[in-house]
Design a protein around this motif. Structure first.
Motif, PDB file in Angstrom:
ATOM      1  N   SER A 207      -7.407  -1.299  -1.017  1.00  0.00           N
ATOM      2  CA  SER A 207      -6.719  -2.390  -0.598  1.00  0.00           C
ATOM      3  C   SER A 207      -7.174  -3.759  -1.157  1.00  0.00           C
ATOM      4  CB  SER A 207      -7.454  -2.586   1.052  1.00  0.00           C
ATOM      5  OG  SER A 207      -8.679  -2.809   0.878  1.00  0.00           O
ATOM      6  N   GLY A 208      -8.410  -3.800  -1.979  1.00  0.00           N
ATOM      7  CA  GLY A 208      -9.087  -4.862  -2.768  1.00  0.00           C
ATOM      8  C   GLY A 208      -9.964  -5.647  -2.154  1.00  0.00           C
ATOM      9  N   THR A 209     -10.515  -5.147  -0.807  1.00  0.00           N
ATOM     10  CA  THR A 209     -11.513  -5.756  -0.004  1.00  0.00           C
ATOM     11  C   THR A 209     -12.629  -4.624   0.422  1.00  0.00           C
ATOM     12  OG1 THR A 209     -10.636  -5.589   2.093  1.00  0.00           O
ATOM     13  CG2 THR A 209      -9.876  -7.520   0.951  1.00  0.00           C
TER      14      THR A 209
ATOM     15  N   LYS B 256       0.876  -1.169  -0.055  1.00  0.00           N
ATOM     16  CA  LYS B 256       0.092  -0.071   0.098  1.00  0.00           C
ATOM     17  C   LYS B 256       0.948   1.161  -0.078  1.00  0.00           C
ATOM     18  CE  LYS B 256      -3.475  -2.463   2.858  1.00  0.00           C
ATOM     19  NZ  LYS B 256      -4.282  -2.365   3.924  1.00  0.00           N
TER      20      LYS B 256
ATOM     21  N   LEU C  52     -12.285  -1.151  -1.594  1.00  0.00           N
ATOM     22  CA  LEU C  52     -11.987  -1.575  -2.910  1.00  0.00           C
ATOM     23  C   LEU C  52     -10.824  -1.403  -3.763  1.00  0.00           C
ATOM     24  CD1 LEU C  52     -15.465  -3.111  -3.916  1.00  0.00           C
ATOM     25  CD2 LEU C  52     -13.683  -4.588  -3.385  1.00  0.00           C
ATOM     26  N   HIS C  53     -11.176  -0.191  -3.865  1.00  0.00           N
ATOM     27  CA  HIS C  53      -9.912   0.859  -4.680  1.00  0.00           C
ATOM     28  C   HIS C  53      -8.353   0.628  -4.181  1.00  0.00           C
ATOM     29  CE1 HIS C  53      -8.379   3.526  -7.683  1.00  0.00           C
ATOM     30  NE2 HIS C  53      -7.724   4.333  -6.722  1.00  0.00           N
TER      31      HIS C  53
END
Length: 301
Positions: A272-274, A1, A269-270
């Protein structure tokens, strides 16, 4: 990140959120004395409750409330522990804030922990020191220390935080009241006096819940201001002096909650993907055991 800011002052995970409340209403206004008799007769036939000297005019009020989130504006990274490499970029970031929000005070709120031995404490201390050196508005609100888990007797199975929004707003005090910008029929009539910039470590879950608390606190004031011209009677039976009918407030509040959780998911979501964790804190005011389990499953994906 990606964390922190670059030398030009641009910060990771910077997101500006604006709540827009649009209200259309009809108000009485005097008919132009030069208007034709045909126009007068057409309006009077469709609105018998009004005199021949009056007609209905639609007024559109749009009210905006802006908040900002972004990573701690220092040079730092995190692998096994947080490492701070400098403060270059903070001055540029403050200049960017001043240019983006002219004639408005920007209050920076840090949700990082500050207790001895916590891994976030050195970062928060460095941030606070750098901000105070520059005489910039800074407030520390250690979210986890103030918004605590349930008592040990419950085994931590439920996080009961029905009053967490009030705790946040009360701690922030006067800076929580930033005012709002109002546009009536295309003309700006009121301008916000300040903007709050919030951060935690990743500017996601803690930041989303804190921003929702501030948004929720402003929502009632916005509705009252917009509906004030309308003849809404006070609820004297329950000793309540609000001007906004509670069914109106509840309906709008439910819609805002859903929009806010959707926005929190999109940001998460953008970045961290969750999806975001602890959205139940916004939708239900508390985090249940089931919600904690789902957050754990999400973290493992």
């Amino acid at each position: 990140k990606v964390r922190g800011c670059n030398r030009e002052g641009y910060c990771a995970n910077t997101v500006e959120s604006e709540q827009l409340l649009v209200l259309e209403s009809c108000v009485e206004c005097d008919v132009d004395s030069n208007s034709s008799s045909s126009n007068t007769s057409s309006t009077s036939s469709s609105s018998s409750a009004y005199t021949s000297k009056q007609r209905k005019r639609k007024t559109v009020r749009t009210v905006g409330h802006v908040q900002l989130r972004g990573s701690v504006p220092l040079q730092w990274s995190e692998e096994k522990e947080i490492k701070i490499s400098g403060t270059t970029g903070l001055e540029q970031h403050l200049n960017w804030l001043a240019a983006r929000y002219p004639n408005q005070k920007v209050h920076s709120v840090s949700l990082l922990e500050g207790r001895v031995g916590h891994n976030e404490t050195p970062l928060n201390t460095a941030y606070a020191f750098a901000m105070h050196q520059r005489k910039a508005s800074f407030l520390h609100y250690p979210y986890h220390s103030h918004i605590t888990s349930a008592s040990a007797g419950s085994g931590g199975s439920v996080v009961d935080q029905d009053n967490w929004t009030r705790k946040i707003v009360n701690h922030l005090g006067d800076i929580a009241d930033c005012g709002f910008t109002m546009v009536v029929d295309g003309a700006v009539t009121t301008k916000a006096t300040a903007v709050i910039r919030t951060n935690c470590l990743d500017c996601m879950d803690r930041t989303s819940k804190t921003q929702y608390a501030l948004l929720s606190a402003s929502l009632f004031a916005l509705l009252t201001h917009c509906l004030f011209p309308l003849p809404v009677p006070l609820d004297t039976n329950n000793n309540q002096d609000y001007l906004v009918p509670m069914n109106t407030f509840d309906a709008v509040s439910d819609t805002v909650k859903q929009h806010w959780t959707d926005a929190s998911d999109a940001i998460s979501l953008h970045y961290s993907g969750t999806v975001a964790h602890q959205n139940q804190m916004i939708t239900k005011g508390r985090q249940t055991l089931g919600g904690q389990i789902m957050d754990g499953v999400t973290s493992l994906k």
